[in-house]
Write a protein that holds these residues in place. Structure first.
Motif, PDB file in Angstrom:
ATOM      1  N   GLU A   6       5.408 -17.373  -9.062  1.00  0.00           N
ATOM      2  CA  GLU A   6       5.971 -16.559 -10.139  1.00  0.00           C
ATOM      3  C   GLU A   6       5.499 -15.130  -9.944  1.00  0.00           C
ATOM      4  O   GLU A   6       4.306 -14.887  -9.775  1.00  0.00           O
ATOM      5  CB  GLU A   6       5.520 -17.077 -11.508  1.00  0.00           C
ATOM      6  CG  GLU A   6       6.297 -18.279 -11.953  1.00  0.00           C
ATOM      7  CD  GLU A   6       6.115 -18.581 -13.423  1.00  0.00           C
ATOM      8  OE1 GLU A   6       6.371 -17.704 -14.261  1.00  0.00           O
ATOM      9  OE2 GLU A   6       5.716 -19.713 -13.715  1.00  0.00           O
ATOM     10  N   CYS A  62      17.114 -13.311 -16.181  1.00  0.00           N
ATOM     11  CA  CYS A  62      15.716 -13.382 -16.625  1.00  0.00           C
ATOM     12  C   CYS A  62      15.306 -12.100 -17.350  1.00  0.00           C
ATOM     13  O   CYS A  62      14.616 -12.154 -18.365  1.00  0.00           O
ATOM     14  CB  CYS A  62      14.792 -13.656 -15.445  1.00  0.00           C
ATOM     15  SG  CYS A  62      14.876 -15.369 -14.843  1.00  0.00           S
ATOM     16  N   LYS A  67      12.149 -12.397 -20.038  1.00  0.00           N
ATOM     17  CA  LYS A  67      11.124 -13.062 -19.222  1.00  0.00           C
ATOM     18  C   LYS A  67      10.259 -12.002 -18.548  1.00  0.00           C
ATOM     19  O   LYS A  67      10.747 -10.951 -18.145  1.00  0.00           O
ATOM     20  CB  LYS A  67      11.760 -13.948 -18.143  1.00  0.00           C
ATOM     21  CG  LYS A  67      12.688 -15.010 -18.672  1.00  0.00           C
ATOM     22  CD  LYS A  67      11.917 -16.221 -19.063  1.00  0.00           C
ATOM     23  CE  LYS A  67      12.851 -17.353 -19.447  1.00  0.00           C
ATOM     24  NZ  LYS A  67      12.157 -18.426 -20.101  1.00  0.00           N
ATOM     25  N   THR A  69       8.231 -12.946 -15.900  1.00  0.00           N
ATOM     26  CA  THR A  69       8.099 -13.356 -14.503  1.00  0.00           C
ATOM     27  C   THR A  69       9.361 -14.090 -14.053  1.00  0.00           C
ATOM     28  O   THR A  69      10.179 -14.508 -14.871  1.00  0.00           O
ATOM     29  CB  THR A  69       6.887 -14.298 -14.305  1.00  0.00           C
ATOM     30  OG1 THR A  69       7.082 -15.470 -15.093  1.00  0.00           O
ATOM     31  CG2 THR A  69       5.585 -13.616 -14.682  1.00  0.00           C
ATOM     32  N   ILE A  71      10.573 -16.962 -10.777  1.00  0.00           N
ATOM     33  CA  ILE A  71      10.150 -17.800  -9.652  1.00  0.00           C
ATOM     34  C   ILE A  71      10.839 -17.273  -8.395  1.00  0.00           C
ATOM     35  O   ILE A  71      12.055 -17.067  -8.379  1.00  0.00           O
ATOM     36  CB  ILE A  71      10.508 -19.269  -9.890  1.00  0.00           C
ATOM     37  CG1 ILE A  71       9.830 -19.777 -11.171  1.00  0.00           C
ATOM     38  CG2 ILE A  71      10.088 -20.132  -8.690  1.00  0.00           C
ATOM     39  CD1 ILE A  71      10.354 -21.112 -11.653  1.00  0.00           C
TER      40      ILE A  71
END
Length: 87
Positions: A6, A62, A67, A69, A71
């Motif tokens: 992440e 994201c 968000k 972080t 992935i």
């Protein structure tokens, strides 16, 4: 060597401008909100900096979801590889 981790969104540089499909971003936002991010984006790590060239829709989804972080599959690369992506 590649690893999955992440990474803070604000640490990923996106040097090539891209216009995303708003419907695809919305669908990804709904999916990520419901079940989480299923597929990592790909980033290059060059001299400690992260550069993203793919996963533009997931990145934007994201971001818009707030968000911190994302992935990512991280591949370390020399500056010469980054320059090839920017050419």
């Amino acid at each position: 060597m590649m690893r999955v981790e992440e990474i803070p969104l604000n640490q990923i540089k996106r040097p090539l401008p891209r216009v995303n499909d708003a419907n695809k971003v919305q669908a990804l936002m709904e999916s990520i909100a419901a079940i989480g991010q299923q597929e990592p984006i790909d980033v290059l790590e060059v001299e400690g900096q992260y550069y993203g060239f793919s996963g533009c829709h997931r990145y934007e989804a994201c971001q818009r979801l707030g968000k911190e972080t994302i992935i990512a599959r991280v591949r370390k690369a020399p500056l010469s590889v980054l320059k090839m992506h920017l050419a």
